[in-house]
Enzyme design. Structure first.
Site, PDB file in Angstrom:
ATOM      1  N   GLY A 224       0.973  -1.346   0.035  1.00 50.21           N
ATOM      2  CA  GLY A 224      -0.027  -0.012   0.046  1.00 50.21           C
ATOM      3  C   GLY A 224       0.739   1.322  -0.086  1.00 50.21           C
ATOM      4  CB  THR A 226       5.439   5.539   1.432  1.00 47.22           C
ATOM      5  OG1 THR A 226       5.706   4.954   0.108  1.00 47.22           O
ATOM      6  CG2 THR A 226       6.681   5.635   2.430  1.00 47.22           C
ATOM      7  CB  THR A 228      -0.576   2.950   5.139  1.00 44.46           C
ATOM      8  OG1 THR A 228      -1.372   3.851   4.235  1.00 44.46           O
ATOM      9  CG2 THR A 228      -1.514   1.928   5.665  1.00 44.46           C
ATOM     10  CD  GLU A 246       5.223  -3.610  -3.717  1.00 45.36           C
ATOM     11  OE1 GLU A 246       5.799  -2.343  -3.781  1.00 45.36           O
ATOM     12  OE2 GLU A 246       4.370  -3.858  -4.299  1.00 45.36           O
ATOM     13  CB  CYS A 280       3.641  -0.224  -6.895  1.00 51.44           C
ATOM     14  SG  CYS A 280       3.888  -1.915  -6.864  1.00 51.44           S
TER      15      CYS A 280
HETATM   16  O1  TXE Z   1      -3.605   2.863   0.254  1.00 52.60           O
HETATM   17  P1  TXE Z   1      -3.619   2.436   1.839  1.00 52.60           P
HETATM   18  P2  TXE Z   1      -4.473   4.164  -0.300  1.00 52.60           P
HETATM   19  C1  TXE Z   1      -0.128   4.490  -2.793  1.00 52.60           C
HETATM   20  C2  TXE Z   1      -0.494   5.230  -3.795  1.00 52.60           C
HETATM   21  C3  TXE Z   1      -1.909   5.799  -3.527  1.00 52.60           C
HETATM   22  C4  TXE Z   1      -1.547   5.867  -2.058  1.00 52.60           C
HETATM   23  C5  TXE Z   1      -2.661   6.045  -1.006  1.00 52.60           C
HETATM   24  O2  TXE Z   1       0.261   6.464  -4.080  1.00 52.60           O
HETATM   25  O3  TXE Z   1      -2.155   7.000  -3.978  1.00 52.60           O
HETATM   26  O4  TXE Z   1      -0.800   4.728  -1.857  1.00 52.60           O
HETATM   27  O5  TXE Z   1      -3.605   4.674  -1.355  1.00 52.60           O
HETATM   28  C6  TXE Z   1      -5.192  -0.738   4.502  1.00 52.60           C
HETATM   29  N1  TXE Z   1      -3.561  -0.079   9.330  1.00 52.60           N
HETATM   30  N2  TXE Z   1      -0.366   3.010  -3.164  1.00 52.60           N
HETATM   31  O6  TXE Z   1      -4.950   5.109   0.635  1.00 52.60           O
HETATM   32  O7  TXE Z   1      -4.137   3.377   2.797  1.00 52.60           O
HETATM   33  C7  TXE Z   1      -6.014  -0.431   3.396  1.00 52.60           C
HETATM   34  O8  TXE Z   1      -7.401  -0.552   4.148  1.00 52.60           O
HETATM   35  C8  TXE Z   1      -3.535  -1.169   8.667  1.00 52.60           C
HETATM   36  C9  TXE Z   1       0.769   2.233  -3.597  1.00 52.60           C
HETATM   37  O9  TXE Z   1      -5.644   3.246  -0.993  1.00 52.60           O
HETATM   38  O10 TXE Z   1      -2.087   2.502   1.989  1.00 52.60           O
HETATM   39  C10 TXE Z   1      -5.783  -1.124   2.205  1.00 52.60           C
HETATM   40  O11 TXE Z   1      -6.157  -2.479   2.552  1.00 52.60           O
HETATM   41  N3  TXE Z   1      -4.085  -1.224   7.246  1.00 52.60           N
HETATM   42  C11 TXE Z   1       0.400   0.637  -3.791  1.00 52.60           C
HETATM   43  C12 TXE Z   1      -4.300  -1.000   2.364  1.00 52.60           C
HETATM   44  O12 TXE Z   1      -3.808  -0.813   3.698  1.00 52.60           O
HETATM   45  C13 TXE Z   1      -4.356   0.088   6.627  1.00 52.60           C
HETATM   46  C14 TXE Z   1      -1.000   0.466  -3.704  1.00 52.60           C
HETATM   47  C15 TXE Z   1      -3.699  -0.061   1.564  1.00 52.60           C
HETATM   48  O13 TXE Z   1      -4.176   1.202   1.762  1.00 52.60           O
HETATM   49  C16 TXE Z   1      -4.159   1.085   7.461  1.00 52.60           C
HETATM   50  C17 TXE Z   1      -2.214   1.251  -3.430  1.00 52.60           C
HETATM   51  C18 TXE Z   1      -3.853   1.157   8.994  1.00 52.60           C
HETATM   52  N4  TXE Z   1      -3.732   2.277   9.536  1.00 52.60           N
HETATM   53  C19 TXE Z   1      -1.777   2.636  -2.873  1.00 52.60           C
HETATM   54  N5  TXE Z   1      -4.708   2.284   6.746  1.00 52.60           N
HETATM   55  C20 TXE Z   1       1.399  -0.253  -4.123  1.00 52.60           C
HETATM   56  N6  TXE Z   1       2.695  -0.190  -3.450  1.00 52.60           N
HETATM   57  O14 TXE Z   1       1.086  -0.927  -4.909  1.00 52.60           O
HETATM   58  C21 TXE Z   1      -5.070   1.799   5.426  1.00 52.60           C
HETATM   59  N7  TXE Z   1      -4.709   0.447   5.480  1.00 52.60           N
END
Ligand code: TXE
Length: 479
Positions: A224, A226, A228, A246, A280
């Site tokens: 997800g 960075t 988070t 990742e 990503c």
């Molecule tokens: O990701 P989140 P978001 C990047 C990309 C995007 C940004 C935000 O730049 O614009 O991240 O995307 C869970 N404790 N990528 O907001 O929030 C959430 O529910 C535990 C890169 O959608 O990081 C989801 O299941 N879990 C990327 C997962 O984390 C938590 C892919 C990812 O969500 C949490 C996606 C917490 N506190 C976004 N908060 C890649 N590397 O491929 C959220 N989640």
């Protein structure tokens, strides 16, 4: 469509009675509800996983492999339904779901089913003793996956976790929960023992954080953002719980003047805009050697101009919708910012109105920007949409310097016919994965992950099996 959790082999509703809407990004319409689970649901899943662990971990690897292969068979039998669900949930083209997402989910399960059976650990002998290594399953592990490649990344995490003998609590993205939910039907139909795989849906702040904080959880595999990832790392560090993170990227495509032009051009278009730029590994900073720059720019812009943004169900659409209204607004905001920084938007930068069933969808034109320096915000922050920038460079040293000029380090592509240039770039670019004259060519045995703020740890192959196990060295005196 009402998504439910799978806990202890049973479909259950969230204890709190809280639900979130699920949107189809291509139509802009709500088409279902997903549980917004909380600590109570996570507790129930953790108890189920703990109870299932003794029997699951005691199975022979070959027997666990049978279960994983049955799930892969189930995906094959339900291929079209899953591809369509992935398309409706994410806005990606049906073609991409059929050719990338769902086939890869099958491959993930089959790959780790096979690896579990051939994986071996080390043995070292000395004149006085034999030392051997055991890699034992951890117990209950958490797999948290994002919205861009939902079933692909969900299975990429649960397959090695289960293959190594762990019981799993998985939390898919609340934005795209559909295919993980459908797979739970497969889990029931295929007879995976209750509690071995639990799927708990909900927002990151409630379900996600409760899962990360749960004392039964011995490892967290997360893909997800960075931001988070940093939060999760800070929650796990005091308990010394393993984390595989990742995270984001701002990947460079480094294009030298001597490259094989046409394959480079075609692949660069794909690496810029596949999945609407929401992978990503997409290359978002295109660095082109100055002597090729004008030709590349004009040709690239012309071809990007012809790309069709439209209904993801229509075969001729090159790009579908981006994942949500919020995300569309974020991307458009990034383009505005680029303009304020002095960027010249050569193509795109605006929304696309699609007629018919998609008239309220979240569509955006593929966007190319030039005229920005390496240090500006547009070239530093992950946009995660169909937006790329162009920058010229003069020589290899400058190319490497520019490629490395962000806080990320996930992947890079290098295009040249010169082996020495390719090898020098591959060695010097700070990235976990470097593709030479190619992009997104994957072998599931290779380590996958990023350096710097792109993450921690590696997934794939034995790296994943090691992550999901605890290492124990045993010494047997031999005389
Ligand atoms: O990701 P989140 P978001 C990047 C990309 C995007 C940004 C935000 O730049 O614009 O991240 O995307 C869970 N404790 N990528 O907001 O929030 C959430 O529910 C535990 C890169 O959608 O990081 C989801 O299941 N879990 C990327 C997962 O984390 C938590 C892919 C990812 O969500 C949490 C996606 C917490 N506190 C976004 N908060 C890649 N590397 O491929 C959220 N989640």
């Amino acid at each position: 469509m009402q998504v439910q959790n799978l806990i202890a082999g049973q479909f259950t509703e969230p204890r709190s009675g809280e639900w979130l809407d699920i949107f189809n990004p291509a139509t802009g319409q709500v088409f279902g509800k997903v549980p917004n689970s909380d600590a109570g649901d996570i507790d129930a899943a953790a108890s189920a996983a703990q109870s299932a662990f003794a029997d699951w971990s005691a199975l022979a690897a070959a027997d666990r492999a049978v279960h994983l292969n049955r799930l892969a068979d189930w995906i094959e039998r339900n291929f079209e339904e899953l591809a369509r669900a992935e398309c409706d949930d994410t806005g990606k083209t049906l073609r991409q779901a059929r050719t990338v997402d769902i086939p890869r989910a099958i491959a993930n399960l089959r790959f780790f089913a096979a690896l579990a059976q051939t994986w071996s650990s080390e043995s070292h002998s000395t004149p006085n003793a034999i030392h051997y290594t055991l890699r034992q399953p951890l117990g209950v592990v958490a797999c948290i996956s994002p919205w861009n490649l939902p079933l692909y990344l969900f299975t990429w995490k649960i397959a090695p976790a289960l293959a190594a003998g762990n019981c799993v609590i998985a939390k898919p993205s609340e934005i795209t929960p559909l295919t993980a939910y459908l797979l739970c039907r497969g889990v029931q139909e295929c007879g995976l023992p209750a509690g071995v795989l639990n799927v708990v849906h909900g927002s990151g702040a409630t379900a996600g954080e409760s899962l990360v904080k749960h004392l039964a959880v011995r490892a967290v595999s997360f893909t997800g953002g960075t931001k988070t990832g940093k939060l999760i790392a800070s929650l796990l560090a005091p308990r010394f719980v393993k984390a595989s993170l990742e995270l984001g990227g701002k990947n460079p495509n480094v294009i030298f003047a001597d490259c094989d032009y046409e394959p480079m051009m075609q692949t660069t278009i794909r690496s810029s805009f596949a999945n609407q730029g929401q992978i990503c590994l997409c290359g978002s900073r295109i660095l082109v050697q100055r002597s090729l720059y004008a030709r590349f720019r004009d040709d690239f812009v012309q071809r990007v101009n012809k790309m069709v943004v439209g209904d993801p169900l229509v075969e001729t659409s090159d790009l579908g919708a981006v994942v949500s209204k919020t995300h569309l607004e974020k991307i458009l905001g990034c383009v505005d910012w680029a303009r304020r920084e002095g960027g010249n938007v050569l193509v795109g930068g605006d929304i696309v109105s699609v007629t018919g069933r998609c008239q309220s969808g979240f569509f955006m034109r593929p966007t190319v920007i030039e005229g920005l320096n390496a240090a500006c915000r547009t070239n530093q922050e992950e946009i995660f949409g169909p937006v790329v920038t162009l920058q010229p460079f003069d020589n290899l040293d400058e190319a490497v310097e520019r490629a490395n000029a962000t806080r990320y380090g996930l992947s890079a592509s290098v295009w040249t016919r010169d082996a020495a240039t390719a090898l020098a770039c591959a060695e010097k670019i700070a990235a976990g994965v470097v593709w030479v004259n190619s992009w997104l060519v994957r072998d599931l045995r290779t380590p996958f992950g990023g350096m710097r703020e792109s993450g921690l740890g590696r997934e794939g192959g034995v790296e994943a099996m090691r992550f999901f196990t605890e290492t124990k060295s045993i010494c047997l005196p031999s005389r």
